[in-house]
Write a protein that holds these residues in place. Structure first.
Motif, PDB file in Angstrom:
ATOM      1  N   MET A  28       0.845  -1.186   0.000  1.00 55.46           N
ATOM      2  CA  MET A  28       0.000   0.000   0.000  1.00 55.46           C
ATOM      3  C   MET A  28       0.885   1.242   0.000  1.00 55.46           C
ATOM      4  O   MET A  28       1.707   1.429   0.892  1.00 55.46           O
ATOM      5  CB  MET A  28      -0.883  -0.002   1.248  1.00 55.46           C
ATOM      6  N   SER A  29       0.718   2.078  -1.005  1.00 53.24           N
ATOM      7  CA  SER A  29       1.421   3.363  -1.026  1.00 53.24           C
ATOM      8  C   SER A  29       0.405   4.479  -0.844  1.00 53.24           C
ATOM      9  O   SER A  29      -0.803   4.270  -0.929  1.00 53.24           O
ATOM     10  CB  SER A  29       2.211   3.562  -2.329  1.00 53.24           C
ATOM     11  N   TRP A  30       0.876   5.679  -0.602  1.00 52.59           N
ATOM     12  CA  TRP A  30      -0.011   6.785  -0.267  1.00 52.59           C
ATOM     13  C   TRP A  30       0.520   8.073  -0.863  1.00 52.59           C
ATOM     14  O   TRP A  30       1.702   8.234  -1.095  1.00 52.59           O
ATOM     15  CB  TRP A  30      -0.141   6.912   1.243  1.00 52.59           C
ATOM     16  N   GLU A  31      -0.410   8.993  -1.122  1.00 47.18           N
ATOM     17  CA  GLU A  31      -0.034  10.302  -1.659  1.00 47.18           C
ATOM     18  C   GLU A  31      -1.031  11.339  -1.156  1.00 47.18           C
ATOM     19  O   GLU A  31      -2.244  11.112  -1.185  1.00 47.18           O
ATOM     20  CB  GLU A  31      -0.031  10.281  -3.185  1.00 47.18           C
ATOM     21  N   SER A  32      -0.537  12.455  -0.685  1.00 42.42           N
ATOM     22  CA  SER A  32      -1.394  13.501  -0.147  1.00 42.42           C
ATOM     23  C   SER A  32      -2.346  14.018  -1.210  1.00 42.42           C
ATOM     24  O   SER A  32      -1.974  14.199  -2.370  1.00 42.42           O
ATOM     25  CB  SER A  32      -0.540  14.647   0.396  1.00 42.42           C
ATOM     26  N   LYS A  33      -3.603  14.249  -0.809  1.00 42.54           N
ATOM     27  CA  LYS A  33      -4.567  14.827  -1.741  1.00 42.54           C
ATOM     28  C   LYS A  33      -4.340  16.316  -1.928  1.00 42.54           C
ATOM     29  O   LYS A  33      -4.864  16.912  -2.869  1.00 42.54           O
ATOM     30  CB  LYS A  33      -5.989  14.595  -1.224  1.00 42.54           C
ATOM     31  N   GLY A  34      -3.586  16.944  -1.021  1.00 45.18           N
ATOM     32  CA  GLY A  34      -3.282  18.357  -1.138  1.00 45.18           C
ATOM     33  C   GLY A  34      -2.061  18.584  -1.995  1.00 45.18           C
ATOM     34  O   GLY A  34      -1.679  17.753  -2.823  1.00 45.18           O
ATOM     35  N   ILE A  35      -1.417  19.696  -1.774  1.00 45.03           N
ATOM     36  CA  ILE A  35      -0.194  20.010  -2.511  1.00 45.03           C
ATOM     37  C   ILE A  35       0.901  19.056  -2.061  1.00 45.03           C
ATOM     38  O   ILE A  35       1.142  18.878  -0.877  1.00 45.03           O
ATOM     39  CB  ILE A  35       0.231  21.467  -2.274  1.00 45.03           C
ATOM     40  N   CYS A  36       1.562  18.432  -3.007  1.00 48.03           N
ATOM     41  CA  CYS A  36       2.603  17.445  -2.699  1.00 48.03           C
ATOM     42  C   CYS A  36       3.894  18.168  -2.338  1.00 48.03           C
ATOM     43  O   CYS A  36       4.535  18.792  -3.180  1.00 48.03           O
ATOM     44  CB  CYS A  36       2.822  16.555  -3.912  1.00 48.03           C
ATOM     45  N   THR A  37       4.241  18.115  -1.056  1.00 47.25           N
ATOM     46  CA  THR A  37       5.467  18.773  -0.603  1.00 47.25           C
ATOM     47  C   THR A  37       6.222  17.866   0.342  1.00 47.25           C
ATOM     48  O   THR A  37       5.635  17.099   1.105  1.00 47.25           O
ATOM     49  CB  THR A  37       5.150  20.084   0.141  1.00 47.25           C
ATOM     50  N   GLY A  38       7.526  17.929   0.279  1.00 44.24           N
ATOM     51  CA  GLY A  38       8.374  17.224   1.246  1.00 44.24           C
ATOM     52  C   GLY A  38       8.101  15.744   1.301  1.00 44.24           C
ATOM     53  O   GLY A  38       8.064  15.059   0.285  1.00 44.24           O
ATOM     54  N   ASP A  39       7.859  15.256   2.528  1.00 38.80           N
ATOM     55  CA  ASP A  39       7.730  13.827   2.743  1.00 38.80           C
ATOM     56  C   ASP A  39       6.436  13.250   2.194  1.00 38.80           C
ATOM     57  O   ASP A  39       6.272  12.034   2.163  1.00 38.80           O
ATOM     58  CB  ASP A  39       7.818  13.510   4.250  1.00 38.80           C
TER      59      ASP A  39
END
Length: 250
Positions: A210-221
């Motif tokens: 399972m990977s994940w990605e922020s729904k907001g602006i992608c910054t940093g970690d």
């Protein structure tokens, strides 16, 4: 319309090739040297005898399309992977087996409140908490010492286990939902088939990830997943080709 068919056929082949499984190498596990714990399970998914496993986040390197790498956590306790080995994975948008509404709410709470900075600072603790939330029955309390899923021993010390227990208690108290997901999740199922508990509908000789990605602006970690431009590029090429032929045909 007959002039359009060859383009549609070729475009379909291109899209089907994109959908095929990619080969990934498990480059490393964070932290290094990685932590271990002895886990066991007895519940609706099957039975897992006490097994010592590595804890942490996986750094997966795409061997098919360089650059399309990702960081992931394991959500499958019934299969194993080895650092340095390669595996064939297909992407899917749903976990296998599908989570209950309570589990989904708890997962969203865990990621929204703890994936940063735990995924970088103490990914071993995050992995244990994730396994407990996914594998514990809805009617049971979240704890590593009771219920369907248990974990103890390994090279984790008592203080580290206490950190996980405190995290689970917080999820127990406040993570039942309803909740909104602050992250998009992508799941990676391994192929071809191997022996798995019947509850797992997708054949997988390697752990489902399972990977994940922020729904907001992608910054940093938060920027773990690398965008995949090929499907969009092929879609654009296919639509342009069809439009061009239709204009000529008219």
């Amino acid at each position: 319309f007959s002039k359009v068919l060859p383009f549609i056929a070729v475009y379909g082949l291109l899209l089907s090739s994109v959908a095929q499984a990619d080969i990934y190498k498990l480059q490393s596990i964070d932290p290094f040297p990685y932590s271990t714990s002895t886990i066991s399970y007895s519940g609706s998914f099957g039975t897992l005898s006490p097994t010592t496993v590595a804890l942490g986040s996986f750094n997966m390197v795409n061997q098919t399309t360089p650059g399309l790498d990702f960081k992931a956590f394991c959500i499958d306790i019934f299969n194993t992977v080895n650092v340095g080995s390669t595996y064939s994975y297909n992407e899917t948008m749903s976990p296998v087996p599908t989570w209950s509404a309570l589990t989904e709410n708890r997962i969203n709470y865990l990621f929204s409140n703890y994936v940063a900075p735990l995924a970088d600072d103490t990914p071993d603790a995050f992995q244990l908490a994730l396994w407990e939330v996914i594998n514990e029955g809805d009617s049971n309390n979240l704890s590593l010492t009771s219920g369907d899923f248990k974990a103890s021993g390994g090279n984790l010390n008592a203080t580290q286990y206490n950190v996980v227990e405190a995290l689970l208690q917080d999820i127990q108290n406040y993570g039942s939902g309803p909740s909104t997901a602050d992250y998009d999740y992508t799941f990676y199922a391994g192929y071809p088939a191997s022996a798995m508990p019947a509850a797992f509908a997708v054949p997988a000789p390697a752990q489902m990830l399972m990977s994940w990605e922020s729904k907001g602006i992608c910054t940093g970690d938060d920027c773990f997943n690398v965008p995949e431009p090929m499907p969009l590029a092929l879609l654009g090429i296919g639509l342009l080709a069809i439009g061009f032929v239709l204009r000529k045909a008219s």
